[in-house]
Design a protein around this motif. Sequence first.
Motif, short mmCIF file in Angstrom:
data_model
loop_
_atom_site.label_atom_id
_atom_site.label_comp_id
_atom_site.label_asym_id
_atom_site.label_seq_id
_atom_site.Cartn_x
_atom_site.Cartn_y
_atom_site.Cartn_z
N SER A 24 4.30 36.05 13.28
CA SER A 24 3.68 35.04 14.15
C SER A 24 4.34 33.66 14.08
N HIS A 25 5.05 33.33 13.00
CA HIS A 25 5.59 31.98 12.86
C HIS A 25 7.10 31.95 12.66
N SER A 26 7.55 32.49 11.53
CA SER A 26 8.97 32.41 11.20
C SER A 26 9.38 33.60 10.34
N ILE A 27 10.53 34.15 10.66
CA ILE A 27 11.06 35.28 9.91
C ILE A 27 11.31 34.93 8.44
N HIS A 28 11.42 33.64 8.16
CA HIS A 28 11.69 33.19 6.79
C HIS A 28 10.54 33.49 5.83
N TRP A 29 9.36 33.78 6.34
CA TRP A 29 8.24 34.16 5.48
C TRP A 29 8.50 35.48 4.76
N LEU A 30 9.47 36.26 5.23
CA LEU A 30 9.80 37.51 4.55
C LEU A 30 10.42 37.27 3.18
N TRP A 31 10.89 36.05 2.92
CA TRP A 31 11.36 35.71 1.58
C TRP A 31 10.23 35.83 0.56
N LEU A 32 9.00 35.55 0.98
CA LEU A 32 7.85 35.72 0.09
C LEU A 32 7.65 37.19 -0.23
N THR A 33 7.81 38.05 0.76
CA THR A 33 7.72 39.49 0.53
C THR A 33 8.79 39.94 -0.46
N ALA A 34 10.00 39.44 -0.28
CA ALA A 34 11.09 39.79 -1.20
C ALA A 34 10.78 39.31 -2.61
N PHE A 35 10.21 38.12 -2.74
CA PHE A 35 9.86 37.59 -4.06
C PHE A 35 8.81 38.46 -4.74
#
Length: 62
Positions: A24-35
Motif C-alpha cells: 500500500s505504501h512503499s516496496i521498501h517496507w519489505l526490508w522489515l520482512t527481511a530483518f
Amino acid sequence: MTVNRWLRLIAGVFVLLSVLLAVSHSIHWLWLTAFVGLNLAQSALTDWCPMMTLLRRLGVRD
C-alpha cells in the motif's frame, strides 16, 4: 501464553504488517520482512533471540 508463542505471534504480525505496508505504501517496507527473517534464522543457529530476552524481562513465562 509462553515466550515461544509470543515470539511466533510477534514475528507473524511484523511480517504481515510489512507486506501490507509494502503493497500500500512503499516496496521498501519489505526490508522489515527481511530483518525479521534474518533474525529468525540467526536465532535458530545461535539459540539466542533478542525478542525472547525482552519478553522474559517483561515477565512472560517460559
